[in-house]
Design a protein around this motif. Structure first.
Motif, PDB file in Angstrom:
ATOM      1  N   VAL A 221      96.094 -11.421 187.198  1.00 50.68           N
ATOM      2  CA  VAL A 221      95.186 -11.068 186.101  1.00 50.68           C
ATOM      3  C   VAL A 221      95.814 -11.401 184.752  1.00 50.68           C
ATOM      4  CG1 VAL A 221      93.971  -9.161 184.968  1.00 50.68           C
ATOM      5  CG2 VAL A 221      94.101  -9.249 187.471  1.00 50.68           C
ATOM      6  N   TYR A 390      88.566  -7.866 179.681  1.00 52.62           N
ATOM      7  CA  TYR A 390      88.995  -8.767 180.755  1.00 52.62           C
ATOM      8  C   TYR A 390      89.654  -7.975 181.884  1.00 52.62           C
ATOM      9  CZ  TYR A 390      90.821 -12.935 183.023  1.00 52.62           C
ATOM     10  OH  TYR A 390      91.081 -13.932 183.931  1.00 52.62           O
ATOM     11  N   SER A 393      87.094  -5.998 183.929  1.00 53.64           N
ATOM     12  CA  SER A 393      86.313  -6.900 184.777  1.00 53.64           C
ATOM     13  C   SER A 393      87.131  -7.344 185.987  1.00 53.64           C
ATOM     14  CB  SER A 393      85.871  -8.115 183.959  1.00 53.64           C
ATOM     15  OG  SER A 393      85.198  -9.054 184.768  1.00 53.64           O
ATOM     16  N   ALA A 394      88.415  -7.672 185.757  1.00 49.20           N
ATOM     17  CA  ALA A 394      89.264  -8.131 186.864  1.00 49.20           C
ATOM     18  C   ALA A 394      89.503  -7.018 187.882  1.00 49.20           C
ATOM     19  CB  ALA A 394      90.599  -8.629 186.311  1.00 49.20           C
ATOM     20  N   GLN A 396      87.446  -4.489 188.420  1.00 52.90           N
ATOM     21  CA  GLN A 396      86.175  -4.251 189.116  1.00 52.90           C
ATOM     22  C   GLN A 396      85.980  -5.240 190.263  1.00 52.90           C
ATOM     23  OE1 GLN A 396      84.173  -1.851 189.035  1.00 52.90           O
ATOM     24  NE2 GLN A 396      84.052  -0.918 186.995  1.00 52.90           N
ATOM     25  N   GLU A 397      86.472  -6.467 190.100  1.00 57.72           N
ATOM     26  CA  GLU A 397      86.376  -7.442 191.182  1.00 57.72           C
ATOM     27  C   GLU A 397      87.155  -6.991 192.416  1.00 57.72           C
ATOM     28  OE1 GLU A 397      87.717 -11.144 189.653  1.00 57.72           O
ATOM     29  OE2 GLU A 397      86.040 -11.395 188.259  1.00 57.72           O
ATOM     30  N   ARG A 398      88.162  -6.124 192.202  1.00 56.15           N
ATOM     31  CA  ARG A 398      88.985  -5.612 193.305  1.00 56.15           C
ATOM     32  C   ARG A 398      88.561  -4.198 193.710  1.00 56.15           C
ATOM     33  NH1 ARG A 398      91.166  -9.197 190.155  1.00 56.15           N
ATOM     34  NH2 ARG A 398      92.823 -10.583 190.826  1.00 56.15           N
ATOM     35  N   ARG A 399      87.353  -3.831 193.333  1.00 56.88           N
ATOM     36  CA  ARG A 399      86.851  -2.478 193.558  1.00 56.88           C
ATOM     37  C   ARG A 399      86.887  -2.095 195.041  1.00 56.88           C
ATOM     38  NH1 ARG A 399      82.923   0.998 191.083  1.00 56.88           N
ATOM     39  NH2 ARG A 399      81.797   2.213 192.628  1.00 56.88           N
TER      40      ARG A 399
END
Length: 405
Positions: A221, A390, A393-394, A396-399
């Motif tokens: 990230v 940023y 968001s990053a 959340q992609e790994r939620r």
């Protein structure tokens, strides 16, 4: 009525014309000691400082420290009257007056102390009389702690953030260290308000996170963000203890907690799932032969941690043996990967390390959530907003990994 309108329009036209005349020439910013060789200059630690002497030949040195931060020495020129008994050194501190402009990363207390070291050393070292006004008195106090052997005496005029009790302490100022540190924290908090005017995607951001999250999730990230914004620098601090945002120990913090007690603003992203984790090899070999309530299994212990004892007691394996005392979660990760037993870890580790899995028959603990926090004064700073957006968001992609699903 028409005449009144004409008068108003006329006044407006006159005012507009006056404004255009006044602003026809761009404002002139005075040259600094770096740009104008005619200005008297002194050498700090890697910077050129605007400064001058009012001297008495062979007299002891006195250094005058102006207030601010951000003022200059002109307000204290009345102290030239001391030149019958002292060599009086006046200077504009780094980033202020006509001295060298520097970035915010070079405006810390340590930088100011290094400049004082350089100035005093260039004049033959101590002993020196320090005279500080307001913020300058705070700087003088910090220097007493930094180099007590160099200072013969200090005069503190309207000392910012120091009280009478602090000024009564002795032993060359060493006991003033807590007050000096509190003063610096208060000043840095004030700097945050000034930084709120920043509109540039450049500069430093201090980020704190726990080592596990940083080592295994943050590296890509941060690399991607650095490629997008090459002028933004990340200063990363890794610790399982919490850096205080209210005390200005960090700008942005990633935390996994049930409740946030710090004075900060932030975003609550999602629950963090804590589960019982072991290697697939350990589960295949040991779990089928385990007795009732986990007899024959092994927990990797964190030491004397009451919360862990409660979690074990409430788990599916309350009678499994607790072995070892390992307070470091990352070492727990390596031990379970080596099939040394089972332990409680954030379940995202099973997404990063496929040889690991949740132990069958166990429940997830989702009392904690993942937060991204920042100081309220930094919400208007563009580089901080860009980074927080940023980062969120990053993450959340790994939620799904954080939730353990």
């Amino acid at each position: 009525m028409i005449s009144l309108i004409v008068i108003v329009i006329g006044l407006f036209a006159i005012g507009f014309a006056s404004l255009m005349w006044i602003t026809r020439v761009p404002p002139q910013v005075p040259a600094t000691a770096v740009d104008d060789p005619a200005l008297p200059r002194l050498h700090g630690e890697g910077v050129l400082l605007h400064g001058r002497f009012a001297e008495a030949e062979s007299a002891p040195l006195a250094v005058v420290l102006h207030g601010g931060p951000g003022g200059d020495h002109r307000s204290l020129l009345a102290l030239e009257a001391l030149n019958d008994t002292y060599r009086v050194l006046f200077y504009d501190q780094r980033g202020a007056g006509l001295s060298d402009r520097v970035t915010e990363t070079r405006l810390g207390m340590a930088d100011h102390l290094a400049d004082l070291d350089a100035l005093i050393t260039a004049q033959g070292g101590g002993p020196v009389l320090l005279i500080g006004h307001s913020w300058g008195a705070v700087l003088a106090t910090a220097y007493l702690v930094h180099r007590p052997e160099v200072v013969s005496r200090a005069v503190l005029i309207e000392p910012g953030f120091l009280d009478a009790e602090g000024l009564s302490l002795t032993a060359a100022g060493r006991r003033l260290l807590p007050q000096a540190l509190e003063a610096e924290a208060a000043l840095l908090k004030g700097f945050n308000s000034v930084q709120g005017l920043d509109r540039e995607a450049a500069g430093r951001i201090r980020l704190s996170a726990d080592p596990m999250t940083a080592h295994y999730l943050l590296a890509p990230v941060l690399a991607e963000f650095a490629a997008l914004y090459p002028e933004i620098e990340i200063e990363l601090r890794l610790a399982y203890t919490l850096d205080s945002i209210a005390r200005n120990e960090t700008d942005v913090s990633i935390r996994h907690a049930a409740v946030i007690e710090d004075d900060a603003v932030g975003r609550k992203l999602f629950p963090l799932s804590i589960g019982v984790v072991a290697s697939r090899d350990y589960i295949d070999r040991v779990l089928p032969a385990a007795g009732s309530k986990g007899r024959g299994l092994s927990w990797i212990g964190y030491g004397d941690v009451p919360e862990l004892s409660t979690m074990i007691a409430e788990s599916a394996f309350p009678e499994a043996r607790v072995r070892h005392s390992v307070p470091d979660p990352e070492m727990h990760l390596h031990l379970v990967r080596a099939s040394a037993g089972m332990t409680f870890l954030a379940t995202w580790v099973t997404a990063v390390f496929p040889e690991l899995q949740r132990v069958p028959g166990t429940e997830l603990d989702q009392r904690r959530s993942t937060w991204v926090l920042l100081h309220s004064d930094l919400r208007r700073v563009r580089r901080v907003r860009l980074f927080v957006d940023y980062l969120c968001s990053a993450l959340q992609e790994r939620r799904a990994a954080f939730l353990g699903s």
